[in-house]
Design an enzyme around this catalytic site. Structure first.
Site, mmCIF file in Angstrom:
data_model
loop_
_atom_site.group_PDB
_atom_site.id
_atom_site.type_symbol
_atom_site.label_atom_id
_atom_site.label_comp_id
_atom_site.label_asym_id
_atom_site.label_seq_id
_atom_site.Cartn_x
_atom_site.Cartn_y
_atom_site.Cartn_z
ATOM 1 N N TYR A 33 0.804 -1.224 0.000
ATOM 2 C CA TYR A 33 0.000 0.000 0.000
ATOM 3 C C TYR A 33 0.840 1.279 0.000
ATOM 4 O O TYR A 33 0.286 2.381 -0.104
ATOM 5 C CB TYR A 33 -0.903 0.035 1.243
ATOM 6 C CG TYR A 33 -1.846 -1.134 1.353
ATOM 7 C CD1 TYR A 33 -3.030 -1.179 0.618
ATOM 8 C CD2 TYR A 33 -1.575 -2.203 2.212
ATOM 9 C CE1 TYR A 33 -3.907 -2.247 0.714
ATOM 10 C CE2 TYR A 33 -2.445 -3.284 2.314
ATOM 11 C CZ TYR A 33 -3.607 -3.297 1.568
ATOM 12 O OH TYR A 33 -4.466 -4.365 1.677
ATOM 13 N N HIS A 38 -4.129 6.576 -1.027
ATOM 14 C CA HIS A 38 -4.645 6.553 0.339
ATOM 15 C C HIS A 38 -3.540 6.726 1.377
ATOM 16 O O HIS A 38 -3.827 7.023 2.539
ATOM 17 C CB HIS A 38 -5.355 5.213 0.571
ATOM 18 C CG HIS A 38 -6.616 5.306 1.367
ATOM 19 N ND1 HIS A 38 -7.347 6.465 1.538
ATOM 20 C CD2 HIS A 38 -7.301 4.343 2.054
ATOM 21 C CE1 HIS A 38 -8.418 6.217 2.277
ATOM 22 N NE2 HIS A 38 -8.410 4.940 2.611
ATOM 23 N N TYR A 85 -4.494 -0.765 9.903
ATOM 24 C CA TYR A 85 -5.105 -0.287 8.669
ATOM 25 C C TYR A 85 -5.856 1.018 8.889
ATOM 26 O O TYR A 85 -6.167 1.398 10.028
ATOM 27 C CB TYR A 85 -6.017 -1.364 8.084
ATOM 28 C CG TYR A 85 -5.235 -2.521 7.497
ATOM 29 C CD1 TYR A 85 -4.755 -2.453 6.186
ATOM 30 C CD2 TYR A 85 -4.926 -3.639 8.264
ATOM 31 C CE1 TYR A 85 -4.006 -3.489 5.652
ATOM 32 C CE2 TYR A 85 -4.177 -4.679 7.735
ATOM 33 C CZ TYR A 85 -3.715 -4.603 6.429
ATOM 34 O OH TYR A 85 -2.965 -5.618 5.904
ATOM 35 N N ASN A 87 -8.887 2.083 8.605
ATOM 36 C CA ASN A 87 -10.141 2.157 9.339
ATOM 37 C C ASN A 87 -10.011 1.811 10.811
ATOM 38 O O ASN A 87 -11.001 1.801 11.542
ATOM 39 C CB ASN A 87 -11.211 1.281 8.680
ATOM 40 C CG ASN A 87 -10.832 -0.186 8.639
ATOM 41 O OD1 ASN A 87 -9.747 -0.563 9.054
ATOM 42 N ND2 ASN A 87 -11.733 -1.008 8.128
ATOM 43 N N ASP A 112 -5.475 11.853 2.929
ATOM 44 C CA ASP A 112 -5.908 12.069 1.551
ATOM 45 C C ASP A 112 -7.339 12.577 1.530
ATOM 46 O O ASP A 112 -8.125 12.290 2.430
ATOM 47 C CB ASP A 112 -5.810 10.765 0.754
ATOM 48 C CG ASP A 112 -6.671 9.663 1.350
ATOM 49 O OD1 ASP A 112 -6.484 9.341 2.554
ATOM 50 O OD2 ASP A 112 -7.536 9.119 0.653
ATOM 51 N N ASN A 133 -12.748 6.822 6.236
ATOM 52 C CA ASN A 133 -12.801 5.871 7.347
ATOM 53 C C ASN A 133 -11.753 6.139 8.420
ATOM 54 O O ASN A 133 -11.991 5.890 9.610
ATOM 55 C CB ASN A 133 -12.649 4.443 6.820
ATOM 56 C CG ASN A 133 -13.870 3.972 6.064
ATOM 57 O OD1 ASN A 133 -14.993 4.404 6.338
ATOM 58 N ND2 ASN A 133 -13.672 3.098 5.096
#
Length: 209
Positions: A33, A38, A85, A87, A112, A133
């Site tokens: 990622y 994000h 993560y 969220n 972001d 989130n």
């Protein structure tokens, strides 16, 4: 403050604590990622850490943390990247605030933002989560959405591309050309908030070029 507190000699550590800011770059963990849109908040965190000559290290809280001063004798930055993560960002942020004994008004979250054009930075305090989130979870975990936000514009997805897919894609080749300037602007915005205050920083970054 009681009488004994008023009479107690002021320690150097007290002054540092009063001028410490927690800056959290939101994103997802791991190489998969790292270059996603994000994760631009964590990219800004990397830029800030490089500026103050700090290195991210494991921490007692579920985050990697880099600490340093903007300038000799100036504000201290605790720059953090949660290990979990997006969220689940709230738990690590809440733990960091507790660990450093900082109030929510000393928290700056960099993230972001779909609703802002790419290569644009906007600043605000409080407000809704706008479907983000990470912001939703931080507000829930801290019981207070009134933290300061550095919103790094990534723009809307083209055509009918799903927004969830869009944010989990890497920046395009054209965007990567402009990305270093965007990260620099966002890092400048964090520094301006700390040094000048939110209103002055907004006037600087929200004014037409």
């Amino acid at each position: 403050m009681g009488l004994l507190d008023r009479l107690r000699p002021r320690r150097k550590d007290d002054a540092v604590a009063e001028n410490t800011w927690l800056v959290v770059g939101l994103g997802n963990p791991g190489a998969r990622y790292a270059a996603n849109r994000h994760n631009v908040g964590q990219m800004v965190a990397d830029e800030l850490a490089a500026r103050i000559g700090a290195t991210f290290k494991t921490h007692k809280t579920p985050s990697r943390v880099a600490e340093g001063f903007l300038r000799p004798g100036g504000p201290k930055l605790v720059i953090a990247k949660p290990n979990g993560y997006m969220n689940t960002s709230g738990g690590p942020v809440s733990a960091l605030l507790t660990f450093y004994s900082l109030p929510v008004d000393r928290l700056i979250v960099v993230h972001d933002e779909l609703d802002i054009p790419f290569d644009t930075v906007r600043l605000k305090q409080g407000g809704g989560h706008g479907g983000h989130n990470g912001i939703r979870d931080v507000a829930k975990a801290t019981d207070d959405g009134a933290f300061t936000r550095v919103r790094v514009g990534i723009g809307r997805p083209p055509g009918r591309q799903d927004a969830a897919d869009f944010v989990l894609k890497d920046f395009s080749a054209a965007e990567r050309q402009a990305l270093p300037n965007l990260l620099s602007d966002a890092a400048d915005a964090v520094e301006a908030i700390v040094e000048l205050g939110l209103v002055a920083a907004q006037q600087r970054f929200h004014s037409p070029a």
